[in-house]
Design a protein around this motif. Structure first.
Motif, mmCIF file in Angstrom:
data_model
loop_
_atom_site.group_PDB
_atom_site.id
_atom_site.type_symbol
_atom_site.label_atom_id
_atom_site.label_comp_id
_atom_site.label_asym_id
_atom_site.label_seq_id
_atom_site.Cartn_x
_atom_site.Cartn_y
_atom_site.Cartn_z
ATOM 1 N N VAL A 79 -7.710 11.000 20.223
ATOM 2 C CA VAL A 79 -8.450 10.522 19.059
ATOM 3 C C VAL A 79 -7.554 9.652 18.180
ATOM 4 C CG1 VAL A 79 -9.561 11.259 16.904
ATOM 5 C CG2 VAL A 79 -10.109 12.417 19.052
ATOM 6 N N PHE A 80 -6.320 10.088 17.960
ATOM 7 C CA PHE A 80 -5.416 9.320 17.105
ATOM 8 C C PHE A 80 -4.991 8.004 17.751
ATOM 9 C CE2 PHE A 80 -4.871 13.328 14.755
ATOM 10 C CZ PHE A 80 -5.118 12.841 13.482
ATOM 11 N N TYR A 81 -4.840 7.979 19.074
ATOM 12 C CA TYR A 81 -4.545 6.714 19.750
ATOM 13 C C TYR A 81 -5.692 5.730 19.584
ATOM 14 C CZ TYR A 81 -0.059 7.205 22.106
ATOM 15 O OH TYR A 81 1.285 7.285 22.374
ATOM 16 N N VAL A 82 -6.919 6.190 19.767
ATOM 17 C CA VAL A 82 -8.088 5.308 19.600
ATOM 18 C C VAL A 82 -8.209 4.868 18.147
ATOM 19 C CG1 VAL A 82 -10.612 5.237 19.689
ATOM 20 C CG2 VAL A 82 -9.326 6.222 21.599
ATOM 21 N N LEU A 83 -8.033 5.794 17.225
ATOM 22 C CA LEU A 83 -8.107 5.466 15.798
ATOM 23 C C LEU A 83 -7.072 4.415 15.427
ATOM 24 C CD1 LEU A 83 -9.360 6.111 13.024
ATOM 25 C CD2 LEU A 83 -7.648 7.909 12.793
ATOM 26 N N ALA A 84 -5.858 4.574 15.914
ATOM 27 C CA ALA A 84 -4.801 3.604 15.607
ATOM 28 C C ALA A 84 -5.143 2.234 16.189
ATOM 29 C CB ALA A 84 -3.467 4.091 16.150
ATOM 30 N N ALA A 85 -5.677 2.190 17.401
ATOM 31 C CA ALA A 85 -6.028 0.910 18.026
ATOM 32 C C ALA A 85 -7.138 0.209 17.258
ATOM 33 C CB ALA A 85 -6.446 1.130 19.476
ATOM 34 N N VAL A 86 -8.166 0.942 16.891
ATOM 35 C CA VAL A 86 -9.288 0.352 16.158
ATOM 36 C C VAL A 86 -8.836 -0.124 14.787
ATOM 37 C CG1 VAL A 86 -11.500 0.910 15.055
ATOM 38 C CG2 VAL A 86 -11.060 1.629 17.407
ATOM 39 N N LEU A 87 -8.049 0.674 14.109
ATOM 40 C CA LEU A 87 -7.585 0.311 12.776
ATOM 41 C C LEU A 87 -6.642 -0.888 12.810
ATOM 42 C CD1 LEU A 87 -8.195 1.296 9.995
ATOM 43 C CD2 LEU A 87 -6.223 2.767 10.113
ATOM 44 N N THR A 88 -5.768 -0.939 13.800
ATOM 45 C CA THR A 88 -4.855 -2.072 13.925
ATOM 46 C C THR A 88 -5.639 -3.355 14.197
ATOM 47 O OG1 THR A 88 -3.110 -0.625 14.740
ATOM 48 C CG2 THR A 88 -2.848 -2.968 15.153
ATOM 49 N N ALA A 89 -6.625 -3.269 15.066
ATOM 50 C CA ALA A 89 -7.459 -4.449 15.352
ATOM 51 C C ALA A 89 -8.203 -4.898 14.097
ATOM 52 C CB ALA A 89 -8.433 -4.140 16.480
ATOM 53 N N ALA A 90 -8.731 -3.948 13.335
ATOM 54 C CA ALA A 90 -9.447 -4.292 12.104
ATOM 55 C C ALA A 90 -8.511 -4.943 11.084
ATOM 56 C CB ALA A 90 -10.099 -3.051 11.507
ATOM 57 N N LEU A 91 -7.313 -4.403 10.951
ATOM 58 C CA LEU A 91 -6.352 -4.996 10.013
ATOM 59 C C LEU A 91 -5.946 -6.397 10.451
ATOM 60 C CD1 LEU A 91 -4.072 -1.935 9.216
ATOM 61 C CD2 LEU A 91 -5.566 -3.136 7.624
ATOM 62 N N ASN A 92 -5.778 -6.600 11.736
ATOM 63 C CA ASN A 92 -5.415 -7.926 12.226
ATOM 64 C C ASN A 92 -6.554 -8.921 12.046
ATOM 65 O OD1 ASN A 92 -2.829 -7.145 12.844
ATOM 66 N ND2 ASN A 92 -3.275 -6.722 14.992
ATOM 67 N N LEU A 93 -7.790 -8.464 12.119
ATOM 68 C CA LEU A 93 -8.929 -9.345 11.838
ATOM 69 C C LEU A 93 -8.966 -9.745 10.370
ATOM 70 C CD1 LEU A 93 -11.804 -7.763 13.958
ATOM 71 C CD2 LEU A 93 -10.689 -9.979 14.306
ATOM 72 N N MET A 94 -8.412 -8.905 9.511
ATOM 73 C CA MET A 94 -8.369 -9.210 8.075
ATOM 74 C C MET A 94 -7.114 -9.982 7.694
ATOM 75 S SD MET A 94 -9.976 -5.777 6.318
ATOM 76 C CE MET A 94 -8.495 -4.862 6.492
ATOM 77 N N GLY A 95 -6.369 -10.453 8.685
ATOM 78 C CA GLY A 95 -5.185 -11.254 8.398
ATOM 79 C C GLY A 95 -3.875 -10.509 8.487
ATOM 80 N N GLY A 96 -3.892 -9.287 8.938
ATOM 81 C CA GLY A 96 -2.668 -8.510 9.075
ATOM 82 C C GLY A 96 -1.833 -8.993 10.252
ATOM 83 N N LYS A 97 -0.605 -8.494 10.319
ATOM 84 C CA LYS A 97 0.327 -8.930 11.356
ATOM 85 C C LYS A 97 0.909 -7.758 12.132
ATOM 86 C CE LYS A 97 1.668 -12.758 8.441
ATOM 87 N NZ LYS A 97 2.656 -13.254 7.518
ATOM 88 N N ALA A 98 0.178 -6.664 12.254
ATOM 89 C CA ALA A 98 0.713 -5.474 12.905
ATOM 90 C C ALA A 98 0.530 -5.554 14.415
ATOM 91 C CB ALA A 98 0.016 -4.229 12.372
ATOM 92 N N SER A 99 1.576 -5.164 15.134
ATOM 93 C CA SER A 99 1.453 -5.019 16.587
ATOM 94 C C SER A 99 0.809 -3.664 16.869
ATOM 95 C CB SER A 99 2.826 -5.104 17.245
ATOM 96 O OG SER A 99 3.598 -3.959 16.927
ATOM 97 N N GLY A 100 0.433 -3.446 18.102
ATOM 98 C CA GLY A 100 -0.158 -2.167 18.467
ATOM 99 C C GLY A 100 0.791 -1.006 18.222
ATOM 100 N N TYR A 101 2.051 -1.219 18.572
ATOM 101 C CA TYR A 101 3.059 -0.178 18.367
ATOM 102 C C TYR A 101 3.212 0.137 16.879
ATOM 103 C CZ TYR A 101 7.682 1.889 17.847
ATOM 104 O OH TYR A 101 8.728 2.690 17.488
#
Length: 162
Positions: A79-101
């Protein structure tokens, strides 16, 4: 710096500790260990509560512990792996610069940093049971996790210039 010292430091500067825990290179093994350690501690935090529940209801404590083990050590990491992936993708869509790691560590570390409060909540549930004390300690643990999580995500997705 050790994990225990970083947990204590997280209560003062959560974003800086997440940046420190990321290190100079990606370490997926470290991210997995962080998550599994956090989930393991939260599983241990369930023991007093489940022991009390077994005593009060007459259920077998081993069955309750087995369910908590399945949930916290096998299901919640996924659950936490999926949550982190979805949240990272959402932040990157908002202009963030986070890698998956970076997104994973910003999600996993706050869970480990808040685990002492989850242990306190488990003890409260085990010794006192449901009531205002359990509600306050549970809310405190949840709020700490959310604050650490927000600060970590902000640090990795929208880093300040250094």
């Amino acid at each position: 710096m050790g994990v225990a010292a970083d947990i204590i430091r997280t209560y003062r500067a959560p974003g800086a500790v997440v940046r420190h825990r990321l290190g100079p290179t990606e370490n997926e093994g470290g991210a997995l260990v962080t998550l599994m350690l956090a989930c393991g501690l939260i599983f241990v935090a369930q023991w007093p509560r489940l022991s009390r529940e077994a005593f009060v209801t007459g259920q077998e404590v081993q069955m309750l512990l087995g369910g908590a083990l399945l949930a916290w050590l096998f299901m919640m990491p996924l659950v936490f792996y999926v949550l982190a992936a979805v949240l990272t993708a959402a932040l990157n869509l908002m202009g963030g610069k986070a890698s998956g790691y970076e997104g994973r560590m910003a999600t996993f570390w706050p869970l480990l940093a808040a685990s002492p409060l989850w242990l306190l909540w488990g003890l409260t549930m085990g010794f006192i049971g449901q009531g205002p004390a359990a509600t306050i300690t549970g809310a405190l643990a949840l709020v700490a996790f959310l604050i650490f999580w927000g600060a970590g995500l902000r640090e990795v997705a929208f880093p300040r210039e250094r």
